[in-house]
Design a protein around this motif. Sequence first.
Motif, short mmCIF file in Angstrom:
data_model
loop_
_atom_site.label_atom_id
_atom_site.label_comp_id
_atom_site.label_asym_id
_atom_site.label_seq_id
_atom_site.Cartn_x
_atom_site.Cartn_y
_atom_site.Cartn_z
N GLU A 167 45.65 53.57 37.26
CA GLU A 167 45.91 53.50 38.81
C GLU A 167 44.73 52.96 39.40
OE1 GLU A 167 47.15 57.14 40.18
OE2 GLU A 167 49.52 56.93 39.35
N LEU A 168 43.41 53.39 39.00
CA LEU A 168 42.05 53.13 39.56
C LEU A 168 41.78 51.48 39.39
CD1 LEU A 168 38.70 54.77 39.08
CD2 LEU A 168 38.74 52.26 38.75
N ILE A 169 42.43 51.09 38.07
CA ILE A 169 42.19 49.65 37.96
C ILE A 169 42.96 48.77 38.54
CG2 ILE A 169 42.33 47.95 35.61
CD1 ILE A 169 41.50 50.41 33.86
N ASP A 170 44.34 49.28 38.75
CA ASP A 170 45.29 48.51 39.49
C ASP A 170 44.76 48.42 41.12
OD1 ASP A 170 46.82 48.26 37.37
OD2 ASP A 170 48.25 49.71 37.74
N PHE A 171 44.13 49.46 41.53
CA PHE A 171 43.43 49.30 42.73
C PHE A 171 42.45 48.31 43.07
CE2 PHE A 171 39.98 50.75 45.56
CZ PHE A 171 40.80 50.76 46.79
N ILE A 172 41.64 48.20 42.03
CA ILE A 172 40.49 47.04 42.02
C ILE A 172 41.19 45.68 41.86
CG2 ILE A 172 38.59 46.08 40.89
CD1 ILE A 172 38.19 48.76 42.48
N LYS A 173 42.26 45.59 41.28
CA LYS A 173 42.88 44.34 40.97
C LYS A 173 43.34 43.83 42.26
CE LYS A 173 44.15 44.29 36.03
NZ LYS A 173 45.52 44.42 35.03
N ASP A 174 44.21 44.79 43.10
CA ASP A 174 44.59 44.49 44.42
C ASP A 174 43.64 43.86 45.26
OD1 ASP A 174 47.11 45.17 43.74
OD2 ASP A 174 47.16 47.27 44.18
N LYS A 175 42.33 44.70 45.09
CA LYS A 175 41.33 44.28 46.10
C LYS A 175 40.79 42.83 45.49
CE LYS A 175 40.57 47.68 48.85
NZ LYS A 175 40.88 47.53 50.27
N LEU A 176 40.75 42.61 44.54
CA LEU A 176 40.34 41.22 43.80
C LEU A 176 41.39 40.14 44.57
CD1 LEU A 176 38.93 42.15 40.56
CD2 LEU A 176 37.58 41.44 42.34
N SER A 177 42.70 40.57 44.21
CA SER A 177 43.52 39.30 44.87
C SER A 177 43.46 39.09 46.10
CB SER A 177 45.00 40.36 44.78
OG SER A 177 45.46 40.47 43.39
N GLU A 178 43.00 39.94 47.19
CA GLU A 178 42.91 39.96 48.33
C GLU A 178 41.48 38.93 48.76
OE1 GLU A 178 42.04 43.48 50.51
OE2 GLU A 178 44.20 44.35 49.82
N MET A 179 40.74 38.85 47.58
CA MET A 179 39.27 37.88 47.78
C MET A 179 39.83 36.39 47.26
SD MET A 179 36.65 40.52 46.48
CE MET A 179 35.30 39.46 46.40
N LEU A 180 41.10 36.32 46.47
CA LEU A 180 41.27 35.09 46.01
C LEU A 180 41.84 33.92 46.95
CD1 LEU A 180 43.42 36.04 42.99
CD2 LEU A 180 41.12 34.97 42.66
N ASN A 181 41.40 32.74 46.70
CA ASN A 181 41.93 31.67 47.67
C ASN A 181 43.58 31.48 47.51
OD1 ASN A 181 39.33 30.98 48.52
ND2 ASN A 181 39.04 29.82 46.87
N PRO A 182 44.24 31.39 48.63
CA PRO A 182 45.75 31.28 48.55
C PRO A 182 46.21 30.32 47.44
CG PRO A 182 44.94 30.73 50.78
CD PRO A 182 43.87 31.22 49.77
N GLU A 183 47.16 30.51 46.90
CA GLU A 183 47.67 29.34 45.88
C GLU A 183 48.83 28.48 46.88
OE1 GLU A 183 49.90 31.16 42.97
OE2 GLU A 183 48.49 32.19 42.11
N VAL A 184 48.44 27.14 46.54
CA VAL A 184 49.13 26.00 47.27
C VAL A 184 50.56 25.80 46.49
CG1 VAL A 184 49.21 23.65 48.32
CG2 VAL A 184 46.90 25.32 48.41
#
Length: 810
Positions: free
Chosen positions: A693-710
């Motif tokens: 659950e901790l790892i999934d939380f960090i993955k979600d935070k990294l997703s927010e930092m990614l550039n949006p997909e076109v």
Amino acid sequence: MKIKIKEVATELGKNAKEIIEICKELGIKNVKASTSSITPEEAMKVAEYIQNPKPVQKEEKKEEPKKEKEVKKSEEKKEEPKKEEKKTSATSIRKGKGIRLVRKAKPKPEEKKEEVRSVPKKEPKQNLTPKKEKKAPKRPVSAKEKGSELAINREIAEINTIEENQVELLDLSFVDIKMELEDDRPKNQKPRPKKKTNHNRKRTITKEDNKKKKYEKKTKEQGTIYVQSETRVYELADKIEKPLQDVIDKFREYGEELDKNDFINGDYIEMLADDFGVDVKLYNPIEDFDYVGKYDEIKDDEKDLVSRPPIVTIMGHVDHGKTSLLDRIRNTRVAAKEAGGITQHIGAYMVEKDGKKITFLDTPGHAAFSAIRKRGANITDIAIIVVAADDGVMPQTREAIKHAQNAGVPIIIAINKMDKPDANPDMVTTQLSEFGIMPTDWGGENEFVKISAKTGEGIDDLLETINLQAEIMELKANPKRNAKAVVIESELQKGRGAVATVIIQNGTLKKGDSVVCGTTYGRMRTLINDLGKQIKEAKPGEPVQIVGLNEVPSSGDYLVAVKNDKEAKKYATDWKDYLTERKRGESTKATLEDLHKMMLEAKIKKLPVIIKADAHGSAEAIKYSLEELKNDEVRVQVLDTGIGDITENDVVLADAGENKAIIVGFNVKETPEAKRKAKQVDIEVKIFDIIYELIDFIKDKLSEMLNPEVVEEVVGKAEVRAIFPTKTGDNVAGCMVMNGVVYSNAYARVIRGEDTIYDGKISSLKRFKDDVKEVTKGNDCGIMIEGFNDYKEYDILEIYQKSEKKAKFE
């Protein structure tokens, strides 16, 4: 050590430019400026070249000795006795510099050709340099130059036969060789002040002379180079005087991809030294404070050795029933107490079967706990790999097998969940055979036991198999010695301080013993066994929880009982200093490859994280897992890891950087002060009790930092039927919409035949003469595309729209 060009030029009475030209003629490479360096052998070649020109000047050189001899004969008649005395003193033995001028009676005519000419007196115009070097300055030959001319004939000095007036060099030195002869000094040259030369007196040997002699001895004999048995790549390159890239390339040939700051062991060092032709001798820098090595050096007396319980590690994939198996063996309900049913860190327990004790280690199966599984395999005697009969071999199963095989321990396969209707043990056996693990029924070396942790089926058979394997291994230890143990887990507990779980490998650990454990030390205040009871001593093979160390030790560190607290503290302090020096010794020299990496790193967005956990192993596993979360755009930057509750200091650290960090806790609490401070400075704090659950939380935070997909969506298709030129020189494509809709803000691909020849944005969409936003199927329209003008009839325009979609970190 090499000699600079400017020093060679000074000693030979030349300017640096002339020496550089001579080096080029002789084929000496990398000589471009006066600060360039050459070896003593190369310097000798330069000196020999100046005194013995090429064959082109042979005729000139043959005439010179004749003239020189005539001058000598005429001068010998005129010279007074006093001058002869001075000349004799100049040719006497000079021990300070190792220069000896030796005379012999009348040489044979044939030997005169090999005679080394001394510089004629009172003849400053004579120049021994080749005529082709016109740029040589015309000035009187100084006494210093004459001395250096005598000093540079190294090859002649090595000849066994000594002729009249021959110079024999006992030592070569290009600097600080001075022979001042008053008779050789031109009349207009004033004597040097301060320095008065007395040729009958011994010259004082300076530190510089000693350095030169050491260097020459090294170059002549190619002395042994001493290297630490474990050293960094760049340090080894410096030691053996080889380019760093050459050393790295050599390791690539060995199949090792190393960085300049990576450590290499003695085997690789010796292999590389052989390839480079360098004589290397290894030494151990930690010999004085290697407390484990000193313990192992003392051999146990055979009569003191007794059988000890085997240390058995249970390994396998997550949810395959490792903890449930141990739970069934211990007749307790441990698995239900673990958060999410997943073992969070190592548990160590003892059981008894037929009067024989067995020590069990339960390692986590989740991917995050790879380091703990590896550590468990390395300290065990027997490894049990648990495989679910209905699931087969999974990723962590393969990893556990690899760790056990690398550790070289016997492997027993426990095929669990045999009570399930879809259990397929034959499938498991076939899959394991791919890894070289086969049952004895198939002619292999591994025992396969079918069990059910739920019903208890096969548990007795498994314990009997373990005892049988332990008897074959003849595991013994000496309980009469001071203790040696290994840390399998450590944590910081409130009210108790640093707490560590260890397994005794040899000797007996007693309450009150002074111990050293890595960089920590202390006295054993409390010993607690696996049943939670305080004990006075722990024997070999037993797991025990200890209290009394000054700090939390690292998992995998060895603990050794020593004589007293002073000795323990010294060992620990020396270890700490050594590790600090190793860290400080990391090279900061940036290669081109490093600079390239730094440029790439600068483009990657970083998510700063601070980790707090209840145990060292958990913190280690979380850090490893989070650092693996990275791609070309984002990655996790672990600022700090710690053990214990989240405090105000953690919040201050999270707020100190340019980007605020996230604090994640695992099985810990947040202090009231930390809560207030976090709210005040807006720091996000999250606490978990299940690691994924901790790892999934960090993955979600990294997703927010990614550039949006076109995302591209094709919305229509049009065919060019006619081309209409405009007053501005552009062309309009008269099109028929074949499918879908053409939008004025859409994009278009120009397809000719099977090739896409252009892709761009629609700049104008008209219906007749009016601008429109869209044109539907079956209607005519005029289309202009930005940057494109070369339309042809029957070109196809594929119309598409772009939209942004939130990216997800995978």
